[in-house]
Motif scaffolding. Sequence first.
Motif, short mmCIF file in Angstrom:
data_model
loop_
_atom_site.label_atom_id
_atom_site.label_comp_id
_atom_site.label_asym_id
_atom_site.label_seq_id
_atom_site.Cartn_x
_atom_site.Cartn_y
_atom_site.Cartn_z
N GLY A 1 0.84 -1.18 0.00
CA GLY A 1 0.00 0.00 0.00
C GLY A 1 0.88 1.23 0.00
O GLY A 1 2.07 1.17 0.34
N LEU A 2 0.32 2.36 -0.41
CA LEU A 2 1.06 3.62 -0.47
C LEU A 2 0.44 4.61 0.50
O LEU A 2 -0.78 4.69 0.65
CB LEU A 2 1.02 4.20 -1.88
N ARG A 3 1.31 5.40 1.15
CA ARG A 3 0.85 6.45 2.04
C ARG A 3 1.59 7.74 1.72
O ARG A 3 2.77 7.72 1.38
CB ARG A 3 1.09 6.07 3.50
N CYS A 4 0.86 8.85 1.86
CA CYS A 4 1.47 10.14 1.54
C CYS A 4 0.60 11.27 2.09
O CYS A 4 -0.63 11.17 2.08
CB CYS A 4 1.59 10.28 0.01
N VAL A 5 1.24 12.33 2.56
CA VAL A 5 0.51 13.54 2.94
C VAL A 5 0.33 14.39 1.68
O VAL A 5 1.29 14.68 0.97
CB VAL A 5 1.27 14.33 4.01
N ILE A 6 -0.91 14.76 1.40
CA ILE A 6 -1.23 15.56 0.20
C ILE A 6 -2.03 16.78 0.65
O ILE A 6 -2.98 16.66 1.43
CB ILE A 6 -2.04 14.73 -0.82
N ARG A 7 -1.64 17.93 0.14
CA ARG A 7 -2.27 19.18 0.55
C ARG A 7 -3.31 19.63 -0.48
O ARG A 7 -3.13 19.44 -1.68
CB ARG A 7 -1.21 20.27 0.75
N ALA A 8 -4.36 20.22 0.02
CA ALA A 8 -5.38 20.80 -0.86
C ALA A 8 -4.81 22.03 -1.55
O ALA A 8 -4.11 22.84 -0.92
CB ALA A 8 -6.62 21.15 -0.06
N GLN A 9 -5.10 22.19 -2.82
CA GLN A 9 -4.65 23.34 -3.59
C GLN A 9 -5.86 24.28 -3.79
O GLN A 9 -6.82 23.91 -4.47
CB GLN A 9 -4.09 22.90 -4.94
N PRO A 10 -5.83 25.48 -3.21
CA PRO A 10 -7.00 26.35 -3.24
C PRO A 10 -7.55 26.62 -4.64
O PRO A 10 -8.76 26.61 -4.84
CB PRO A 10 -6.50 27.64 -2.57
N ASP A 11 -6.68 26.89 -5.61
CA ASP A 11 -7.16 27.18 -6.97
C ASP A 11 -7.84 25.96 -7.57
O ASP A 11 -8.88 26.08 -8.25
CB ASP A 11 -6.01 27.63 -7.86
N ASN A 12 -7.26 24.78 -7.36
CA ASN A 12 -7.86 23.55 -7.88
C ASN A 12 -9.18 23.26 -7.20
O ASN A 12 -10.16 22.85 -7.86
CB ASN A 12 -6.88 22.39 -7.69
N LEU A 13 -9.25 23.48 -5.89
CA LEU A 13 -10.49 23.26 -5.15
C LEU A 13 -11.59 24.18 -5.66
O LEU A 13 -12.74 23.76 -5.86
CB LEU A 13 -10.24 23.49 -3.66
N ALA A 14 -11.25 25.45 -5.91
CA ALA A 14 -12.24 26.40 -6.43
C ALA A 14 -12.73 25.97 -7.81
O ALA A 14 -13.93 26.05 -8.12
CB ALA A 14 -11.65 27.80 -6.49
N ALA A 15 -11.81 25.50 -8.66
CA ALA A 15 -12.19 25.04 -10.00
C ALA A 15 -13.09 23.81 -9.91
O ALA A 15 -14.04 23.67 -10.69
CB ALA A 15 -10.94 24.74 -10.82
N TYR A 16 -12.80 22.92 -8.97
CA TYR A 16 -13.62 21.72 -8.79
C TYR A 16 -15.03 22.09 -8.33
O TYR A 16 -16.01 21.52 -8.81
CB TYR A 16 -12.95 20.79 -7.77
N ARG A 17 -15.13 23.04 -7.41
CA ARG A 17 -16.45 23.47 -6.96
C ARG A 17 -17.27 24.02 -8.13
O ARG A 17 -18.45 23.72 -8.27
CB ARG A 17 -16.30 24.53 -5.86
N ARG A 18 -16.63 24.84 -8.97
CA ARG A 18 -17.35 25.39 -10.12
C ARG A 18 -17.77 24.29 -11.09
O ARG A 18 -18.89 24.28 -11.60
CB ARG A 18 -16.48 26.42 -10.85
N LEU A 19 -16.88 23.35 -11.34
CA LEU A 19 -17.14 22.29 -12.31
C LEU A 19 -18.28 21.38 -11.88
O LEU A 19 -19.09 20.95 -12.70
CB LEU A 19 -15.86 21.46 -12.49
#
Length: 283
Positions: A36-54
Amino acid sequence: MSRHWHDLHAPDSRASLYLRAASKRKISGDSLPDTGLRCVIRAQPDNLAAYRRLCHFTDDGRLPGTYPHVMAFPLQLQLLTGHDFPFPLLGLVHLYNRIEVLRPLGGIDGLRFAVYADNLQPHAKGGTFDLITEAEDGLGLLWRETSRMLVRGLHQEGQASELAEREPGPLAEASRWYADSDIGRRYAKVCGDYNPIHLSAASARLFGFPKAIAHGMWSQAMALAALRGHLPNSGYGFEVDFLKPVRLPSEVVLSASEAGPAGELRLDGHGELLHMLGRWDQL
């Protein structure tokens, strides 16, 4: 099974992962790896905003329930294109998805994700496995996803289970939307899922589809956004079975139960096409 975990500083680049996916076209084994793979991944504000719009999510200060899937997608790709993974990524069919939002997804900068494959089972068209993704914050498990994937042509011992389709009773129309011809490309740009079956009619035909089809996770996200008033902020599960693909372009109609701790939904298209059946429940 004892699982062997690999902790990553960051997933590999999507370009390298897709090159790896393109180079593997044949099944190379009949059992799942114990890694299995583990990793800390951070939210990207611009990408999150684009996802909300989409996907038509409002900005309420919380991550949309389906957005951790987008955050974890590169890690999922890395697992599925690993040298020890026996099934080619191109050609996998997404049959089912369930997300569980255990606690509110507010105030999140980053999450610690864990991804692994489990539950290999025979199927009438080959075999299925579950891709499990879990997300933790400083307090523990926060979010979980189970994606059931079909491997066509895989020979598995045992009897394929017959799963009865749970057809819901009469449901009221909750929303409808138009899936335009470029929604697959727009979703791919935001979410990184560049599967050729979603991008154009020409690339979809290479994999047996007469037209490009919408991403199942886009349809699920659109349904979750439309039903946000039906569900609590946390402590719920939201699952869907992907049935007939949404060919682009087309209009679809979402029907659902009344708001409550549990309910059902369906996504229909023209010509009595049933694209998706789903349900939500209280955890």
